[in-house]
Design a protein around this motif. Structure first.
Motif, PDB file in Angstrom:
ATOM      1  N   ASP A 217      -2.513   0.591   5.499  1.00 26.24           N
ATOM      2  CA  ASP A 217      -2.702   1.066   6.789  1.00 26.24           C
ATOM      3  C   ASP A 217      -4.424   0.837   7.222  1.00 26.24           C
TER       4      ASP A 217
ATOM      5  N   LYS B 249       3.310   9.199  -2.403  1.00 26.41           N
ATOM      6  CA  LYS B 249       2.743   7.975  -2.332  1.00 26.41           C
ATOM      7  C   LYS B 249       4.004   6.920  -2.261  1.00 26.41           C
TER       8      LYS B 249
ATOM      9  N   THR C 287       4.407  -4.191  -0.932  1.00 23.97           N
ATOM     10  CA  THR C 287       3.392  -3.636  -0.489  1.00 23.97           C
ATOM     11  C   THR C 287       3.620  -2.607   0.723  1.00 23.97           C
ATOM     12  N   PHE C 288       2.698  -2.018   1.313  1.00 22.50           N
ATOM     13  CA  PHE C 288       2.906  -0.921   2.574  1.00 22.50           C
ATOM     14  C   PHE C 288       2.035  -0.745   3.446  1.00 22.50           C
TER      15      PHE C 288
ATOM     16  N   THR D  29      -2.293   2.339   0.307  1.00 24.27           N
ATOM     17  CA  THR D  29      -1.460   1.562   1.471  1.00 24.27           C
ATOM     18  C   THR D  29      -2.198   0.663   2.410  1.00 24.27           C
TER      19      THR D  29
END
Lengths: 161, 286
Positions: free
Chosen positions: A149, B217, B73-74, A147
């Motif tokens: 993050d 995920k 996207t994350f 991710t």
């Protein structure tokens, strides 16, 4: 091969979502006329300091051809540049420091931020193939890229203009 | 010429038993597709070579502007961006539709996309169902890959997949858009009536949900949007679009098919949850 940059939004602010309903319907063969009301836009905007130089750099990279370094390197791939932009658009605060973007020999790009005693390097070799390293205090640590993050937090913490 | 067995083989796919089902859903278009890494060396003339493989089943062609790349996207920040960037070659490579005679089914091909659409053209056209569409998509994808490989190009490396269901609900002759909105979404929106102004004239929304793999995920998103619209025939409708888009678990046909199956489940369950019982009755929920 010539490259051009298509810009499909009217401003460079942070007001509209990537995945609008327009985005949803692009693969549709029979669109309809959507009824969207005219609304007044807010008078304040969040000018991002990094977006313009980053776009200029991506355009410059897109114009490189194979063997751009006279050493047989591949030209930066269009899908890699698009993906790199997607990542940047999500991880960068509006006052984020514009990164340095350098081409790699395999069609990928490396995106770099630096500040006193700390550097972040993100390598994109194809869409979703990303690795990232943080260099700080004489150590280098691999950053999780499943991710965004960790990257987002690092940039917010260390790389503001 | 189409390869043997190109047409859908219904025996290869099964509908999950717990999936909500409607005898007469308001579907007007369904899209199954894959986006892949740009194929180096893929030029417009190659699309003609690809079409030769599909021409028997899809004899009609149309040319359209290419779709820009889309990536899910994350991260902690919402996926916002003021600018969408698309890098183009000097001569923009086209997106071409290969369309069947009835004009109800088509394949879309461009240098980084392969999509299969079904669309309702006339009142009598019935949705062929996801399982049949998936088989047509998979067969077509294999044929496309073989055509590309035959030209010394490739391999095809999928990076995103998409399932989109478009539903169009017309405003009944005796009702209003506001009434239809209540019937569709009233169980969620409750009473949005203002004391002075009464019920809203219409409503639109866009909801995004994150899809996860078996290990938790994030792999994609389900996006649901509802908007009032007008059809070509002038009919006012509420259009409910559900798109599941995300990364295949493996960058191959099997991974794409797996994501499309997951995406379809999210779309159908999402549709059943978001819409109300009165409409379910109309659509003959089983």
């Amino acid at each position: 091969m010539n490259f051009a940059l298509r810009r499909y939004s009217d401003d460079d602010q942070w007001l509209s979502s990537v995945n609008t309903t327009n985005e949803l319907s692009r693969s549709v063969a029979r669109p309809v006329v959507l009824a969207r009301p005219q609304l007044s836009a807010p008078t304040f905007v969040h000018n991002s300091k990094w977006a313009r130089p980053t776009i200029d750099r991506l355009v410059a990279l897109a114009s490189l051809k194979d063997n751009w370094d006279q050493r047989g390197s591949a030209a930066p791939r269009a899908d890699v540049l698009s993906f790199a932009w997607t990542i940047l658009a999500q991880i960068m605060p509006s006052d984020g420091k514009a990164p340095v973007i350098v081409p790699l020999g395999n069609g990928g790009v490396q995106i770099e931020w630096s500040a006193p005693h700390i550097e972040l390097e993100v390598e994109v070799t194809r869409p979703f193939e990303v690795s990232a390293f943080l260099f700080a205090d004489g150590r280098d640590d691999e950053i999780d890229t499943d991710t965004l993050d960790e990257m987002t937090n690092l940039i917010a913490q260390h790389f503001r203009s | 010429m189409a390869p043997p067995g190109f047409k859908a083989d219904l025996m290869n796919s099964q509908r999950p038993a717990d999936l909500p089902e409607f005898r007469d859903p308001p579907l007007t278009e369904v899209v199954l597709g894959a986006q892949f890494d740009v194929i180096p060396g893929f030029l417009t003339p190659h699309i003609g070579i690809v079409w030769e493989r599909f021409r028997d089943d899809f004899p009609l062609v149309e040319e359209h502007p290419p779709l820009p790349p889309a990536f899910e996207t994350f991260g902690p920040a919402p996926q916002f961006a003021g600018i969408g960037l698309q890098l183009l070659t000097g001569a923009e490579a086209a997106r071409v539709f290969f369309i069947n005679k009835a004009r109800t089914e088509l394949l879309q091909v461009q240098k980084d996309r392969f999509l299969h659409n079904w669309r309702k053209i006339g009142a009598g056209d019935s949705y062929p169902r996801f399982e049949a569409m998936l088989e047509t998509f998979k067969s077509g994808f294999r044929t496309f890959a073989a055509a590309i490989s035959g030209e010394g190009l490739g391999p095809i490396i999928p990076n995103q997949c998409e399932v989109t269901y478009i539903n169009q609900m017309p405003v009944p002759p005796t009702g209003t858009l506001s009434d239809l909105t209540d019937d569709l979404f009233g169980q969620h929106t409750g009473s949005l009536a203002l004391p002075d102004l009464g019920k809203p004239e219409d409503l639109r929304f866009l909801l995004r949900y994150i899809m996860h793999d078996d290990n938790g995920k994030p792999i994609g998103r389900l996006v649901a949007s509802a908007e009032p619209a007008r059809r070509v025939d002038g009919q006012t409708i509420m259009q409910l679009t559900l798109t599941a888009r995300g990364r295949p678990l493996t960058p191959d046909e099997s991974g794409v098919a797996d994501f499309l199956n997951r995406g379809r489940v999210c779309v159908v369950k999402g549709f059943a949850h978001l819409t109300g019982p009165k409409m379910h009755k109309l659509w003959e929920r089983i």
